[in-house]
Scaffold this motif. Structure first.
Motif, PDB file in Angstrom:
ATOM      1  N   ALA A  83     -62.749 -81.244 -88.159  1.00 45.56           N
ATOM      2  CA  ALA A  83     -61.637 -80.907 -89.047  1.00 45.56           C
ATOM      3  C   ALA A  83     -60.366 -80.776 -88.224  1.00 45.56           C
ATOM      4  O   ALA A  83     -60.420 -80.536 -87.009  1.00 45.56           O
ATOM      5  CB  ALA A  83     -61.931 -79.587 -89.763  1.00 45.56           C
ATOM      6  N   ALA A  84     -59.232 -80.918 -88.856  1.00 45.84           N
ATOM      7  CA  ALA A  84     -57.959 -80.686 -88.168  1.00 45.84           C
ATOM      8  C   ALA A  84     -57.961 -79.266 -87.628  1.00 45.84           C
ATOM      9  O   ALA A  84     -58.295 -78.322 -88.333  1.00 45.84           O
ATOM     10  CB  ALA A  84     -56.796 -80.887 -89.125  1.00 45.84           C
ATOM     11  N   GLY A  85     -57.647 -79.107 -86.361  1.00 43.93           N
ATOM     12  CA  GLY A  85     -57.619 -77.789 -85.734  1.00 43.93           C
ATOM     13  C   GLY A  85     -58.950 -77.327 -85.179  1.00 43.93           C
ATOM     14  O   GLY A  85     -59.020 -76.279 -84.541  1.00 43.93           O
ATOM     15  N   ALA A  86     -60.016 -78.101 -85.384  1.00 50.63           N
ATOM     16  CA  ALA A  86     -61.334 -77.730 -84.846  1.00 50.63           C
ATOM     17  C   ALA A  86     -61.320 -77.857 -83.324  1.00 50.63           C
ATOM     18  O   ALA A  86     -60.565 -78.646 -82.755  1.00 50.63           O
ATOM     19  CB  ALA A  86     -62.418 -78.631 -85.430  1.00 50.63           C
ATOM     20  N   VAL A  87     -62.163 -77.084 -82.671  1.00 54.54           N
ATOM     21  CA  VAL A  87     -62.229 -77.111 -81.209  1.00 54.54           C
ATOM     22  C   VAL A  87     -62.845 -78.435 -80.751  1.00 54.54           C
ATOM     23  O   VAL A  87     -63.932 -78.814 -81.182  1.00 54.54           O
ATOM     24  CB  VAL A  87     -63.054 -75.924 -80.665  1.00 54.54           C
ATOM     25  CG1 VAL A  87     -63.233 -76.037 -79.157  1.00 54.54           C
ATOM     26  CG2 VAL A  87     -62.375 -74.609 -81.023  1.00 54.54           C
ATOM     27  N   VAL A  88     -62.123 -79.133 -79.879  1.00 59.18           N
ATOM     28  CA  VAL A  88     -62.589 -80.377 -79.275  1.00 59.18           C
ATOM     29  C   VAL A  88     -63.252 -80.073 -77.936  1.00 59.18           C
ATOM     30  O   VAL A  88     -64.235 -80.692 -77.568  1.00 59.18           O
ATOM     31  CB  VAL A  88     -61.417 -81.369 -79.087  1.00 59.18           C
ATOM     32  CG1 VAL A  88     -61.822 -82.575 -78.266  1.00 59.18           C
ATOM     33  CG2 VAL A  88     -60.866 -81.800 -80.433  1.00 59.18           C
ATOM     34  N   GLY A  89     -62.681 -79.124 -77.212  1.00 57.74           N
ATOM     35  CA  GLY A  89     -63.215 -78.772 -75.899  1.00 57.74           C
ATOM     36  C   GLY A  89     -62.312 -77.780 -75.209  1.00 57.74           C
ATOM     37  O   GLY A  89     -61.481 -77.113 -75.841  1.00 57.74           O
ATOM     38  N   ARG A  90     -62.478 -77.701 -73.896  1.00 55.75           N
ATOM     39  CA  ARG A  90     -61.654 -76.809 -73.069  1.00 55.75           C
ATOM     40  C   ARG A  90     -61.003 -77.615 -71.959  1.00 55.75           C
ATOM     41  O   ARG A  90     -61.592 -78.563 -71.441  1.00 55.75           O
ATOM     42  CB  ARG A  90     -62.498 -75.692 -72.478  1.00 55.75           C
ATOM     43  CG  ARG A  90     -63.060 -74.790 -73.581  1.00 55.75           C
ATOM     44  CD  ARG A  90     -63.277 -73.377 -73.071  1.00 55.75           C
ATOM     45  NE  ARG A  90     -63.655 -72.501 -74.149  1.00 55.75           N
ATOM     46  CZ  ARG A  90     -62.802 -71.729 -74.810  1.00 55.75           C
ATOM     47  NH1 ARG A  90     -61.546 -71.722 -74.496  1.00 55.75           N
ATOM     48  NH2 ARG A  90     -63.232 -70.945 -75.780  1.00 55.75           N
ATOM     49  N   VAL A  91     -59.787 -77.219 -71.608  1.00 53.15           N
ATOM     50  CA  VAL A  91     -58.999 -77.912 -70.589  1.00 53.15           C
ATOM     51  C   VAL A  91     -59.645 -77.759 -69.218  1.00 53.15           C
ATOM     52  O   VAL A  91     -60.134 -76.680 -68.868  1.00 53.15           O
ATOM     53  CB  VAL A  91     -57.555 -77.351 -70.561  1.00 53.15           C
ATOM     54  CG1 VAL A  91     -56.746 -77.953 -69.429  1.00 53.15           C
ATOM     55  CG2 VAL A  91     -56.873 -77.574 -71.897  1.00 53.15           C
ATOM     56  N   GLY A  92     -59.629 -78.847 -68.450  1.00 51.22           N
ATOM     57  CA  GLY A  92     -60.113 -78.815 -67.070  1.00 51.22           C
ATOM     58  C   GLY A  92     -58.999 -78.392 -66.122  1.00 51.22           C
ATOM     59  O   GLY A  92     -57.956 -77.870 -66.538  1.00 51.22           O
ATOM     60  N   ASP A  93     -59.190 -78.650 -64.837  1.00 49.90           N
ATOM     61  CA  ASP A  93     -58.241 -78.211 -63.820  1.00 49.90           C
ATOM     62  C   ASP A  93     -56.907 -78.956 -63.839  1.00 49.90           C
ATOM     63  O   ASP A  93     -55.905 -78.436 -63.385  1.00 49.90           O
ATOM     64  CB  ASP A  93     -58.858 -78.353 -62.425  1.00 49.90           C
ATOM     65  CG  ASP A  93     -59.975 -77.351 -62.195  1.00 49.90           C
ATOM     66  OD1 ASP A  93     -59.958 -76.280 -62.839  1.00 49.90           O
ATOM     67  OD2 ASP A  93     -60.877 -77.651 -61.387  1.00 49.90           O
ATOM     68  N   SER A 153     -67.013 -79.909 -73.533  1.00 42.90           N
ATOM     69  CA  SER A 153     -66.935 -80.188 -74.958  1.00 42.90           C
ATOM     70  C   SER A 153     -68.351 -80.185 -75.513  1.00 42.90           C
ATOM     71  O   SER A 153     -69.273 -80.687 -74.870  1.00 42.90           O
ATOM     72  CB  SER A 153     -66.278 -81.540 -75.232  1.00 42.90           C
ATOM     73  OG  SER A 153     -66.297 -81.809 -76.622  1.00 42.90           O
ATOM     74  N   ASP A 154     -68.519 -79.615 -76.701  1.00 41.85           N
ATOM     75  CA  ASP A 154     -69.818 -79.602 -77.363  1.00 41.85           C
ATOM     76  C   ASP A 154     -69.966 -80.743 -78.360  1.00 41.85           C
ATOM     77  O   ASP A 154     -70.977 -80.832 -79.051  1.00 41.85           O
ATOM     78  CB  ASP A 154     -70.021 -78.266 -78.101  1.00 41.85           C
ATOM     79  CG  ASP A 154     -70.142 -77.094 -77.140  1.00 41.85           C
ATOM     80  OD1 ASP A 154     -70.597 -77.305 -75.999  1.00 41.85           O
ATOM     81  OD2 ASP A 154     -69.776 -75.969 -77.532  1.00 41.85           O
ATOM     82  N   LEU A 155     -68.964 -81.625 -78.453  1.00 43.84           N
ATOM     83  CA  LEU A 155     -68.996 -82.697 -79.442  1.00 43.84           C
ATOM     84  C   LEU A 155     -69.807 -83.895 -78.957  1.00 43.84           C
ATOM     85  O   LEU A 155     -69.900 -84.160 -77.764  1.00 43.84           O
ATOM     86  CB  LEU A 155     -67.569 -83.142 -79.778  1.00 43.84           C
ATOM     87  CG  LEU A 155     -66.695 -82.093 -80.458  1.00 43.84           C
ATOM     88  CD1 LEU A 155     -65.285 -82.624 -80.668  1.00 43.84           C
ATOM     89  CD2 LEU A 155     -67.310 -81.657 -81.776  1.00 43.84           C
TER      90      LEU A 155
END
Length: 173
Positions: free
Chosen positions: A107-117, A98-100
């Motif tokens: 914003a609603a729908g903004a990227v929070v991060g990427r799923v792990g394993d 996650s870059d946060l």
């Protein structure tokens, strides 16, 4: 020159108009372990929804808010967002990246991060009380439409049903 615009309608799970507290699903994946309220504060249960999302899948904010925590706890990456909707606080867990950072506005729908394993854990709290996210989540319905990208005005689309919010996502092909 044309591009494809996906008109995304947010519908309540029943297909009726969404309540004002309707949230976007954080990922497009099936729930593999539903919310199970623990019988006591320290008892086992599932304090959220576990999604069977593939590693690397994009996780999106369920609603607009402010990041109140972003970091690793016991080897697991989490992002917590305080949402203005109903005083809810969402936990996005088991993230690979996650870059946060704390204080970031999302914003609603903004990227929070990427799923792990291990898929994605999505939990909601109102105050310190865990709540079942499932009844508050809408479902995404995508309807592709061609729209001009050369400056020509696009034809008006049909009006959405009463109570349906639309989000426009444009991709170029």
């Amino acid at each position: 020159m044309w591009s494809i615009a996906l008109v995304v309608s947010l519908l309540a799970p029943t297909g009726l108009a969404p309540p004002s507290s309707c949230l976007l699903p954080p990922v497009a994946a099936p729930v593999v372990d539903p919310f199970r309220a623990p019988p006591c504060e320290w008892c086992p249960g599932n304090r959220g929804l576990q999604y069977g999302a593939p590693p690397g899948a994009v996780v999106r904010a369920a609603a607009a808010g402010v990041v109140s925590f972003a970091g690793v706890v016991a080897g697991t990456r989490y992002v917590v967002v305080d949402h203005a909707v109903g005083g809810l606080r969402a936990t996005y867990g088991d993230l690979a990246a996650s870059d946060l950072a704390v204080g970031d506005v999302v914003a609603a729908g903004a990227v929070v991060g990427r799923v792990g394993d291990g898929g994605l854990h999505f939990g909601l709290r109102r105050g310190e009380t865990y709540v079942d996210p499932a009844p508050l989540l809408g479902r995404l319905v995508e309807r592709p439409r061609l729209v001009p990208t050369d400056g020509t005005p696009r034809a008006p689309g049909a009006a959405p049903p009463a109570g349906v919010r639309r989000h426009r996502v444009t991709t170029t092909r």
